[in-house]
Design a protein around this motif. Structure first.
Motif, mmCIF file in Angstrom:
data_model
loop_
_atom_site.group_PDB
_atom_site.id
_atom_site.type_symbol
_atom_site.label_atom_id
_atom_site.label_comp_id
_atom_site.label_asym_id
_atom_site.label_seq_id
_atom_site.Cartn_x
_atom_site.Cartn_y
_atom_site.Cartn_z
ATOM 1 N N TYR A 289 39.913 1.371 -34.287
ATOM 2 C CA TYR A 289 40.823 0.311 -33.825
ATOM 3 C C TYR A 289 42.238 0.808 -33.543
ATOM 4 C CZ TYR A 289 36.924 -2.546 -35.322
ATOM 5 O OH TYR A 289 35.669 -3.089 -35.467
ATOM 6 N N ARG A 290 42.339 2.103 -33.262
ATOM 7 C CA ARG A 290 43.625 2.613 -32.785
ATOM 8 C C ARG A 290 43.806 2.234 -31.316
ATOM 9 N NH1 ARG A 290 43.205 8.298 -35.938
ATOM 10 N NH2 ARG A 290 44.733 7.863 -37.583
ATOM 11 N N GLY A 291 45.061 2.107 -30.905
ATOM 12 C CA GLY A 291 45.319 1.776 -29.511
ATOM 13 C C GLY A 291 44.862 0.369 -29.187
ATOM 14 N N ASP A 292 44.490 0.120 -27.922
ATOM 15 C CA ASP A 292 44.050 -1.222 -27.530
ATOM 16 C C ASP A 292 42.757 -1.209 -26.711
ATOM 17 O OD1 ASP A 292 44.857 -0.268 -25.081
ATOM 18 O OD2 ASP A 292 46.663 -1.508 -24.960
ATOM 19 N N GLY A 293 42.113 -0.048 -26.607
ATOM 20 C CA GLY A 293 40.885 0.045 -25.822
ATOM 21 C C GLY A 293 39.743 -0.780 -26.380
ATOM 22 N N TRP A 294 39.752 -1.073 -27.673
ATOM 23 C CA TRP A 294 38.686 -1.835 -28.330
ATOM 24 C C TRP A 294 38.842 -3.348 -28.143
ATOM 25 C CZ3 TRP A 294 40.592 -5.359 -31.751
ATOM 26 C CH2 TRP A 294 41.909 -5.150 -32.187
ATOM 27 N N MET A 295 39.996 -3.776 -27.665
ATOM 28 C CA MET A 295 40.324 -5.204 -27.670
ATOM 29 C C MET A 295 39.483 -6.018 -26.692
ATOM 30 S SD MET A 295 44.473 -5.344 -27.958
ATOM 31 C CE MET A 295 45.324 -4.794 -29.439
ATOM 32 N N LYS A 296 39.156 -7.229 -27.127
ATOM 33 C CA LYS A 296 38.533 -8.228 -26.268
ATOM 34 C C LYS A 296 39.612 -9.219 -25.844
ATOM 35 C CE LYS A 296 34.110 -8.109 -28.783
ATOM 36 N NZ LYS A 296 33.135 -8.924 -29.557
ATOM 37 N N GLU A 297 39.251 -10.120 -24.948
ATOM 38 C CA GLU A 297 40.160 -11.218 -24.636
ATOM 39 C C GLU A 297 40.202 -12.187 -25.826
ATOM 40 O OE1 GLU A 297 42.153 -11.254 -22.299
ATOM 41 O OE2 GLU A 297 41.331 -9.844 -20.870
ATOM 42 N N PRO A 298 41.334 -12.825 -26.094
ATOM 43 C CA PRO A 298 42.552 -12.863 -25.277
ATOM 44 C C PRO A 298 43.525 -11.712 -25.539
ATOM 45 C CG PRO A 298 42.802 -14.324 -27.144
ATOM 46 C CD PRO A 298 41.402 -13.770 -27.240
ATOM 47 N N CYS A 299 43.185 -10.822 -26.497
ATOM 48 C CA CYS A 299 44.122 -9.754 -26.859
ATOM 49 C C CYS A 299 44.330 -8.744 -25.728
ATOM 50 C CB CYS A 299 43.628 -9.018 -28.102
ATOM 51 S SG CYS A 299 43.481 -10.052 -29.564
ATOM 52 N N ARG A 300 43.242 -8.397 -25.032
ATOM 53 C CA ARG A 300 43.289 -7.307 -24.053
ATOM 54 C C ARG A 300 44.405 -7.488 -23.020
ATOM 55 N NH1 ARG A 300 39.866 -3.288 -22.330
ATOM 56 N NH2 ARG A 300 38.228 -3.964 -23.755
ATOM 57 N N THR A 301 44.609 -8.707 -22.540
ATOM 58 C CA THR A 301 45.620 -8.947 -21.507
ATOM 59 C C THR A 301 46.835 -9.699 -22.049
ATOM 60 O OG1 THR A 301 44.443 -10.970 -20.857
ATOM 61 C CG2 THR A 301 43.936 -8.945 -19.626
#
Length: 374
Positions: A289-301
């Motif tokens: 869970y480092r960075g933001d590559g793992w994120m789903k919406e609504p977090c990703r954008t």
């Protein structure tokens, strides 16, 4: 992947053994299932490797770290290596003689926990008679010239005493008082219905804290930590996953936070099998869970994702069953209603509440019972 800095803060949870049975303890509910502890040599190796990896601060925690007879050896080594050392303790076991040995070993400061300002509630919440002992320990800390750092976990049962807590800290000569509203993990999650304060209690507590800040000035520093459930955006948990904090549990499991072991499908290495540098930079558990590559919406954008990193992964998992979901504390989360429901439930006066289970105290027997149920 963004640049990975060193593990600046090492939390050495050297034992889960503890004479207290606090209802809000952050130790895992299943702590009694595995009673293995690293040896003295194992811990010395951890300290040396963590320092070489860039760690600068070391907190000795538990359980009650004073139950380890080799604590002075570990503190001495950490001091020689150049760590700033901190002991997080209930005070049980800190005699004048033990304090003198820890001072000689180079311990930099002690954080002493209190449950309440009254003997009755302090001893009830910890399920032990420790109130007078803590008063004596506070004096021992001052007599040895350590900074006086007091910590009190706030919840429904003691938050209305916040003015007396501050006055007690001043009377004991504390330089710092952390008033940390309960976060609902581990044993606090088990007892959430009994521990979550009302909104009115929180508003009053924050107002009183601010009044005392103004009144006391620089005589004491007051840190007031707002509980997640009453905010509409999550905290930047652990200052970001695998970003600053490295926890090593009593059995040697390395974690990016002290509750991360609950997350399914994640492999966390043991310091017996892997070096600290490799754990920090290369292990799957620390990189997930480092960075933001793992994120789903609504977090990703989300334009705020750099502020909170999506919130707490453990809280997301506990409430939604999905560790990659947005922290439900966030009002943008599709699961935010779960937090709102818990808050609504907390507003019901004690006299009108029904169906609440009895308080469950942190205890090896209860740990094994609850672990069998899960």
């Amino acid at each position: 992947m963004e640049h990975i800095g060193p593990p600046l803060w090492l939390l050495a949870e050297i034992t889960y053994r503890c004479p207290l049975h606090c209802v809000f303890c952050y130790n895992p509910v299943d702590f009694a299932v595995n009673d293995q502890e690293l040896s003295t040599e194992d811990w010395l190796k951890v300290l040396r490797e963590a320092r070489a990896a860039g760690s600068v601060q070391c907190g000795f925690s538990g359980g009650e770290p004073l139950l380890r007879d080799d604590l002075e050896i570990l503190v001495s080594e950490a001091h020689k290596l150049g760590f700033y050392t901190n002991l997080l303790t209930s005070g049980v076991g800190l005699t004048e003689e033990r304090a003198a040995r820890l001072k000689a070993a180079g311990l930099d400061h002690i954080q002493l926990s209190f449950q309440d300002t009254t003997r009755e509630l302090n001893d009830f919440l910890s399920h032990t008679k420790t109130f007078e002992l803590k008063q004596k320990v506070a004096k021992i800390i001052k007599d040895n010239g350590w900074p006086m750092v007091l910590n009190c976990v706030l919840h429904r049962l003691n938050i209305d005493h916040i003015d007396k807590l501050i006055e007690m800290a001043v009377a004991l000569g504390a330089e710092y008082l952390e008033l940390a509203n309960n976060q609902y993990y581990s044993w606090a999650k088990v007892n959430q219905d009994q521990l979550m304060p009302t909104r009115e209690q929180l508003v009053r507590a924050e107002r009183i804290t601010n009044e005392y800040r103004e009144k006391l000035g620089k005589a004491i520093r007051l840190f007031y930590v707002v509980p997640d459930y009453y905010e509409d955006r999550p905290k930047k948990c652990m200052n970001g996953w695998g970003n600053v904090f490295l926890t090593v549990t009593p059995d040697g499991t390395a974690l990016p936070c002290h509750t991360a072991k609950m997350l399914p499908g994640l492999s966390f290495p043991n310091v017996r099998d892997m070096g600290i540098k490799e754990i920090w930079y290369e292990s799957e558990g620390f990189n997930r869970y480092r960075g933001d590559g793992w994120m789903k919406e609504p977090c990703r954008t989300c334009p705020e994702k750099e502020k909170d990193h999506g919130g707490c992964r453990c809280q997301a998992y506990m409430l939604t069953g999905d560790a990659e979901a947005a922290d439900p504390v966030c009002s943008k989360s599709e699961h935010h209603h779960l937090v709102e429901e818990a808050v609504r439930k907390a507003q019901v006066p004690d006299a009108e509440r029904t169906g609440c289970q009895p308080m469950i105290f942190r205890d090896p027997k209860e740990s094994r019972r609850l672990s069998c149920k899960s």
